[in-house]
Structures are given as structure tokens and as C-alpha cells.
Design a protein around this motif. Structure first.
Motif, PDB file in Angstrom:
ATOM      1  N   VAL A   1      17.829  12.009  -4.486  1.00 26.02           N
ATOM      2  CA  VAL A   1      16.899  13.074  -4.903  1.00 26.02           C
ATOM      3  C   VAL A   1      16.948  13.207  -6.429  1.00 26.02           C
ATOM      4  O   VAL A   1      18.025  13.311  -7.017  1.00 26.02           O
ATOM      5  CB  VAL A   1      17.264  14.416  -4.226  1.00 26.02           C
ATOM      6  N   LEU A   2      15.770  13.143  -7.047  1.00 28.40           N
ATOM      7  CA  LEU A   2      15.671  13.175  -8.517  1.00 28.40           C
ATOM      8  C   LEU A   2      14.665  14.237  -8.941  1.00 28.40           C
ATOM      9  O   LEU A   2      13.831  14.645  -8.144  1.00 28.40           O
ATOM     10  CB  LEU A   2      15.127  11.834  -9.033  1.00 28.40           C
ATOM     11  N   THR A   3      14.744  14.631 -10.191  1.00 30.71           N
ATOM     12  CA  THR A   3      13.663  15.442 -10.754  1.00 30.71           C
ATOM     13  C   THR A   3      12.845  14.509 -11.633  1.00 30.71           C
ATOM     14  O   THR A   3      13.241  14.179 -12.755  1.00 30.71           O
ATOM     15  CB  THR A   3      14.237  16.607 -11.605  1.00 30.71           C
TER      16      THR A   3
ATOM     17  N   SER B   1       4.880   2.260   0.399  1.00 31.51           N
ATOM     18  CA  SER B   1       5.665   3.116  -0.497  1.00 31.51           C
ATOM     19  C   SER B   1       5.355   4.580  -0.203  1.00 31.51           C
ATOM     20  O   SER B   1       4.224   4.947   0.108  1.00 31.51           O
ATOM     21  CB  SER B   1       5.403   2.755  -1.956  1.00 31.51           C
ATOM     22  N   LEU B   2       6.405   5.394  -0.280  1.00 36.40           N
ATOM     23  CA  LEU B   2       6.330   6.794   0.176  1.00 36.40           C
ATOM     24  C   LEU B   2       6.762   7.766  -0.914  1.00 36.40           C
ATOM     25  O   LEU B   2       7.344   8.824  -0.620  1.00 36.40           O
ATOM     26  CB  LEU B   2       7.244   6.965   1.406  1.00 36.40           C
ATOM     27  N   GLY B   3       6.491   7.424  -2.173  1.00 37.30           N
ATOM     28  CA  GLY B   3       6.858   8.317  -3.279  1.00 37.30           C
ATOM     29  C   GLY B   3       8.347   8.646  -3.259  1.00 37.30           C
ATOM     30  O   GLY B   3       9.192   7.747  -3.184  1.00 37.30           O
ATOM     31  N   ALA B   4       8.659   9.938  -3.316  1.00 39.30           N
ATOM     32  CA  ALA B   4      10.066  10.381  -3.388  1.00 39.30           C
ATOM     33  C   ALA B   4      10.882   9.961  -2.161  1.00 39.30           C
ATOM     34  O   ALA B   4      12.124   9.940  -2.212  1.00 39.30           O
ATOM     35  CB  ALA B   4      10.118  11.893  -3.546  1.00 39.30           C
TER      36      ALA B   4
ATOM     37  N   PRO C   1       0.823  -1.208   0.000  1.00 42.30           N
ATOM     38  CA  PRO C   1       0.000   0.000   0.000  1.00 42.30           C
ATOM     39  C   PRO C   1       0.858   1.260   0.000  1.00 42.30           C
ATOM     40  O   PRO C   1       2.008   1.237   0.435  1.00 42.30           O
ATOM     41  CB  PRO C   1      -0.773  -0.112   1.315  1.00 42.30           C
ATOM     42  N   ASN C   2       0.289   2.370  -0.500  1.00 45.18           N
ATOM     43  CA  ASN C   2       0.929   3.671  -0.299  1.00 45.18           C
ATOM     44  C   ASN C   2       0.285   4.317   0.938  1.00 45.18           C
ATOM     45  O   ASN C   2      -0.565   3.694   1.593  1.00 45.18           O
ATOM     46  CB  ASN C   2       0.825   4.543  -1.567  1.00 45.18           C
ATOM     47  N   GLU C   3       0.631   5.544   1.251  1.00 41.32           N
ATOM     48  CA  GLU C   3       0.120   6.152   2.490  1.00 41.32           C
ATOM     49  C   GLU C   3      -1.403   6.299   2.483  1.00 41.32           C
ATOM     50  O   GLU C   3      -2.059   6.044   3.500  1.00 41.32           O
ATOM     51  CB  GLU C   3       0.779   7.511   2.709  1.00 41.32           C
TER      52      GLU C   3
ATOM     53  N   THR D   1       5.632  10.044 -12.588  1.00 42.94           N
ATOM     54  CA  THR D   1       5.571   9.123 -11.438  1.00 42.94           C
ATOM     55  C   THR D   1       4.341   8.208 -11.490  1.00 42.94           C
ATOM     56  O   THR D   1       4.135   7.408 -10.582  1.00 42.94           O
ATOM     57  CB  THR D   1       5.576   9.896 -10.100  1.00 42.94           C
ATOM     58  N   VAL D   2       3.533   8.309 -12.558  1.00 40.33           N
ATOM     59  CA  VAL D   2       2.367   7.417 -12.681  1.00 40.33           C
ATOM     60  C   VAL D   2       2.881   5.977 -12.837  1.00 40.33           C
ATOM     61  O   VAL D   2       3.749   5.715 -13.670  1.00 40.33           O
ATOM     62  CB  VAL D   2       1.487   7.799 -13.898  1.00 40.33           C
ATOM     63  N   GLY D   3       2.344   5.076 -12.024  1.00 42.29           N
ATOM     64  CA  GLY D   3       2.738   3.672 -12.148  1.00 42.29           C
ATOM     65  C   GLY D   3       4.062   3.315 -11.485  1.00 42.29           C
ATOM     66  O   GLY D   3       4.539   2.190 -11.627  1.00 42.29           O
ATOM     67  N   CYS D   4       4.647   4.252 -10.725  1.00 50.31           N
ATOM     68  CA  CYS D   4       5.905   3.915 -10.020  1.00 50.31           C
ATOM     69  C   CYS D   4       5.675   2.783  -9.016  1.00 50.31           C
ATOM     70  O   CYS D   4       6.546   1.946  -8.792  1.00 50.31           O
ATOM     71  CB  CYS D   4       6.451   5.134  -9.280  1.00 50.31           C
ATOM     72  N   GLY D   5       4.481   2.781  -8.412  1.00 52.95           N
ATOM     73  CA  GLY D   5       4.154   1.707  -7.472  1.00 52.95           C
ATOM     74  C   GLY D   5       4.115   0.367  -8.186  1.00 52.95           C
ATOM     75  O   GLY D   5       4.510  -0.669  -7.632  1.00 52.95           O
ATOM     76  N   ASP D   6       3.621   0.366  -9.424  1.00 51.70           N
ATOM     77  CA  ASP D   6       3.573  -0.876 -10.207  1.00 51.70           C
ATOM     78  C   ASP D   6       4.997  -1.338 -10.550  1.00 51.70           C
ATOM     79  O   ASP D   6       5.291  -2.535 -10.543  1.00 51.70           O
ATOM     80  CB  ASP D   6       2.771  -0.658 -11.499  1.00 51.70           C
ATOM     81  N   SER D   7       5.866  -0.377 -10.850  1.00 52.86           N
ATOM     82  CA  SER D   7       7.264  -0.726 -11.140  1.00 52.86           C
ATOM     83  C   SER D   7       7.903  -1.342  -9.898  1.00 52.86           C
ATOM     84  O   SER D   7       8.674  -2.312  -9.993  1.00 52.86           O
ATOM     85  CB  SER D   7       8.052   0.524 -11.539  1.00 52.86           C
TER      86      SER D   7
HETATM   87  N1  LIG Z   1       9.820  11.429  -7.117  1.00 51.52           N
HETATM   88  C1  LIG Z   1      10.381  10.231  -6.929  1.00 51.52           C
HETATM   89  N2  LIG Z   1      11.723  10.125  -6.801  1.00 51.52           N
HETATM   90  C2  LIG Z   1      12.303   8.920  -6.602  1.00 51.52           C
HETATM   91  N3  LIG Z   1      11.615   7.761  -6.502  1.00 51.52           N
HETATM   92  C3  LIG Z   1      10.286   7.810  -6.615  1.00 51.52           C
HETATM   93  C4  LIG Z   1       9.587   9.042  -6.832  1.00 51.52           C
HETATM   94  N4  LIG Z   1       8.257   8.764  -6.903  1.00 51.52           N
HETATM   95  C5  LIG Z   1       8.146   7.427  -6.733  1.00 51.52           C
HETATM   96  N5  LIG Z   1       9.348   6.843  -6.559  1.00 51.52           N
HETATM   97  C6  LIG Z   1       9.646   5.427  -6.311  1.00 51.52           C
HETATM   98  O1  LIG Z   1       8.502   4.655  -6.659  1.00 51.52           O
HETATM   99  C7  LIG Z   1       7.992   3.967  -5.507  1.00 51.52           C
HETATM  100  C8  LIG Z   1       6.479   3.874  -5.582  1.00 51.52           C
HETATM  101  O2  LIG Z   1       5.950   5.170  -5.669  1.00 51.52           O
HETATM  102  P1  LIG Z   1       4.582   5.597  -4.963  1.00 51.52           P
HETATM  103  O3  LIG Z   1       4.741   5.521  -3.485  1.00 51.52           O
HETATM  104  O4  LIG Z   1       4.203   6.916  -5.548  1.00 51.52           O
HETATM  105  O5  LIG Z   1       3.613   4.438  -5.427  1.00 51.52           O
HETATM  106  P2  LIG Z   1       2.038   4.423  -5.700  1.00 51.52           P
HETATM  107  O6  LIG Z   1       1.370   5.555  -4.982  1.00 51.52           O
HETATM  108  O7  LIG Z   1       1.573   3.051  -5.410  1.00 51.52           O
HETATM  109  O8  LIG Z   1       1.999   4.687  -7.275  1.00 51.52           O
HETATM  110  P3  LIG Z   1       1.025   4.061  -8.420  1.00 51.52           P
HETATM  111  O9  LIG Z   1      -0.118   3.381  -7.732  1.00 51.52           O
HETATM  112  O10 LIG Z   1       0.638   5.231  -9.272  1.00 51.52           O
HETATM  113  O11 LIG Z   1       1.833   3.100  -9.218  1.00 51.52           O
HETATM  114  C9  LIG Z   1       8.523   4.747  -4.311  1.00 51.52           C
HETATM  115  O12 LIG Z   1       8.573   3.917  -3.170  1.00 51.52           O
HETATM  116  C10 LIG Z   1       9.892   5.189  -4.814  1.00 51.52           C
HETATM  117  O13 LIG Z   1      10.839   4.152  -4.655  1.00 51.52           O
END
Ligand SMILES: Nc1ncnc2c1ncn2[C@@H]1O[C@H](COP(=O)(O)OP(=O)(O)OP(=O)(O)O)[C@@H](O)[C@H]1O
Ligand SMILES: [Mg+2]
Length: 311
Positions: A243-245, A222-225, A184-186, A249-255
Motif C-alpha cells: 500500500v502506497l500513497t 492491470s488493476l491500479g493499486a 489491458p486495464n479493467e 499514476t499517469v503512465g503507470c501502465g506504460d511503466s
Molecule cells: N496507487 C498505486 N499503488 C501501487 N501501484 C500502482 C498504483 N497505481 C498503479 N500501480 C501499478 O501500476 C500498474 C499499472 O497501473 P494501471 O492499472 O493504472 O494502468 P493503466 O490504467 O494502463 O495506466 P496508463 O494507461 O495511464 O499507463 C498496476 O498494475 C500497479 O502495479
């Protein structure tokens, strides 16, 4: 082999517009990009880029369903979708210079109770030969919320590892089935536990609570950035990307889910798996395409990912 389950797949159509949308007029589309969409298909594509053999399953229908499978195969993902009556839906994303992204999501087909039963009957043969199965996202109308719990039961019986990445009742109804990992995300944690996540301590506490209460071996939040936290028998770890630009970020959770599936298949230890998944998902944030990352970008990021022990 890794199998990804996408119950609510779609043909994702990106319409690139030269000028801003004007409602009530005829708009010409400059460029169309069609992809096999749905969270599980993003997982599949990323796991394939990681080097795994990947197969995708779920519900599909009609000519669009055949097209969906064809598109997935073009990404070198094998397909074994269960075909039902109706057409696989299309999701249209209009990209224009004024509004950015405007999405139209079709409702898609209803799945009949007997089709759900037949899918469950066929599922053991679909996943035969898989070491890890991921299940992502929601389901079409007609599919009961405990579907993932039932599928988890089938996989546990077959000795296959299960990663579940879903939300709402699909998640809450499945925890007692004890998948090997949830991600899960937050927001999803807040909805699941009925709390407000106020800071890092709450994240750690939530991950530990889910691990302890439901005996889920790997609980990843997962906590995004800020990367991700993993609670497991060995302790709690925090994987931090550099730290990245980000580009997309769509689908980062899937990755991240795809990378964890690969890590499980390769029997990585939890810390190593977390570092790997953070690096792959951060690389995915640097790709304009959803469900994609560049291996060279991953290589660069991997060396800068830090995994800390939190408890
Ligand atoms: N801005 C960022 N910089 C670096 N890594 C990132 C960034 N955004 C996402 N990530 C990486 O991707 C992972 C998953 O992102 P996130 O927590 O946003 O997932 P999510 O909300 O489930 O996303 P989604 O459901 O859209 O696929 C994070 O734990 C982190 O490793
Ligand atoms: Mg997600």
C-alpha cells in the motif's frame, strides 16, 4: 535491444502557471517542460531506466518530429522514427493552482495510405536486432485499425516477442494476430469483451478467457493499486504491490509494459516477470514524472511485492 512503437507520438508541453487560468485573458507561463510524449515513449524511458538498450519508432513529422527524436535521445533512447508529411502534434497540459490540470490535445497529422505501406515495408529493418517490441496507444488518422496485427505478423516471422498495449478497435482487431502479451486495464477489458467487470472473479475469468480463446501466451490485466493479474500456461498469478500513497499514476501502465519487455528480454519466468513489473510500475506511481521511476524506490518496493497463485 527493446524497440517501442509509438504511432501517435507528441511533444508534451507542461505549462506551470503561477495563478489560476482566466479564460479570455493573456496568461503568462511561469515554467515550461517539454518531453517526448506518447505511451510508447513512456515505455521506452522506463525500459531504459531498467537497464535495457532501447530504441523508439513510430510516425513523426516536420521540425517537431526532429525535436521529438532529440528529446527521446536526451533520455538515452535511440530513435528511428518514420517521417511523414506534416508536423508532430503538441499536447499542452496547463497546471494551475485552481483547476489542476487542463489539457489541449492537437489532432496531429493524417498519414497517407502509401506512407503506411512504406512504414510496413521498412519495419523489418527498423526492428532488426530487437528481442522484444512493444506497441502502445492509438494511431493517427489514416492508419487502419489492423496496423498492430500486421506489425505483429512481421515480428512473429522474425522471431521477435511482441507486447501490445492498446484499446478499442486497435486491440480487438489485433488479437487474432496473437501477440505474446497484452496488458489491458479493467476499462479496456469491459470494452473488449462487452461485459461489466464486477469483482475479482470476473477479472480472473476474463484473463483466462483471452488466454484460451486467442492463444495469447501472457494476458495481463492491470488493476491500479491492486497490482495485476497474469494468465499464462503456468496458471493465473496475482502480483500485489504494497500500500502506497501515490504521487502520479499517469503512465503507470506504460511503466508496467516497459518492465515486462525487460523481463521478457531477460527471459524471466512469468511469476518473476509479474513481480518485477508490479514493483517497477508501483515505483513509477511514486515519481512525479511520467515514464519515470527511481531505482532506489524500486529496490524498497520490490521486497514487499507479493505474487500469489490464483489457479
Ligand atoms: N496507487 C498505486 N499503488 C501501487 N501501484 C500502482 C498504483 N497505481 C498503479 N500501480 C501499478 O501500476 C500498474 C499499472 O497501473 P494501471 O492499472 O493504472 O494502468 P493503466 O490504467 O494502463 O495506466 P496508463 O494507461 O495511464 O499507463 C498496476 O498494475 C500497479 O502495479
Ligand atoms: Mg494503459
Amino acid at each position: 535491444m527493446i524497440t517501442t512503437v509509438t504511432l501517435n507520438a507528441s511533444i508534451d508541453k507542461a505549462y506551470v502557471m503561477e495563478r489560476a487560468i482566466e479564460n479570455g485573458t493573456v496568461m503568462r507561463v511561469k515554467e515550461v517542460r517539454n518531453t517526448a510524449g506518447g505511451k510508447g515513449l513512456n515505455v521506452a524511458k522506463v525500459a531504459r531506466i531498467c537497464g535495457a538498450d532501447v530504441q523508439a519508432t513510430g510516425f513523426a513529422g516536420g521540425f517537431n518530429g526532429q525535436y521529438l527524436e532529440d528529446l527521446a535521445r536526451r533520455s538515452d533512447v535511440e530513435t528511428r522514427f518514420f517521417h511523414v508529411e506534416g508536423e508532430t502534434r503538441s499536447c499542452i497540459n496547463i497546471l494551475d493552482p485552481k483547476y489542476g490540470s487542463t489539457e489541449y490535445l492537437e489532432p496531429g497529422f493524417d498519414v497517407k495510405a502509401e506512407d503506411v505501406d512504406r512504414f510496413l515495408e521498412e519495419f523489418p529493418s527498423i526492428i532488426d536486432g530487437s528481442s522484444v517490441v512493444t506497441m502502445s496507444g492509438s494511431a493517427p488518422r489514416g492508419v487502419p485499425a489492423d496496423i498492430y496485427k500486421k506489425l505483429t505478423g512481421i515480428m512473429k516471422q522474425a522471431g521477435i516477442k511482441v507486447i501490445l498495449d492498446t484499446s478499442g478497435s486497435y486491440l480487438s482487431e489485433s488479437l487474432s494476430g496473437c501477440p505474446d502479451m497484452i496488458k489491458p486495464n479493467e476499462d479496456e477489458i469491459e470494452a473488449l469483451l462487452g461485459i461489466r467487470v464486477n469483482g475479482y472473479e470476473d477479472v480472473l475469468r476474463s484473463a483466462q478467457e483471452l488466454h484460451d480463446t486467442y492463444q495469447i501466451p501472457w494476458v495481463v490485466i492491470s488493476l491500479g493499486a491492486d497490482g495485476a493479474v497474469l494468465a499464462c500456461e503456468e496458471g493465473i498469478f496475482h502480483g500485489k504491490p504494497p500500500v502506497l500513497t501515490p504521487v502520479n499514476t499517469v503512465g503507470c501502465g506504460d511503466s508496467m509494459t516497459g518492465a515486462f519487455a525487460v523481463a521478457m528480454e531477460r527471459k524471466m519466468k512469468p511469476e518473476e516477470a509479474l513481480g518485477y513489473a508490479v514493483a517497477v510500475s508501483a515505483a513509477s506511481a511514486m515519481s512525479p514524472l511520467t515514464g519515470h521511476f527511481d531505482l532506489a524506490v524500486y529496490e524498497k518496493i520490490a521486497g514487499d511485492v507479493v505474487v500469489e497463485v490464483c489457479g
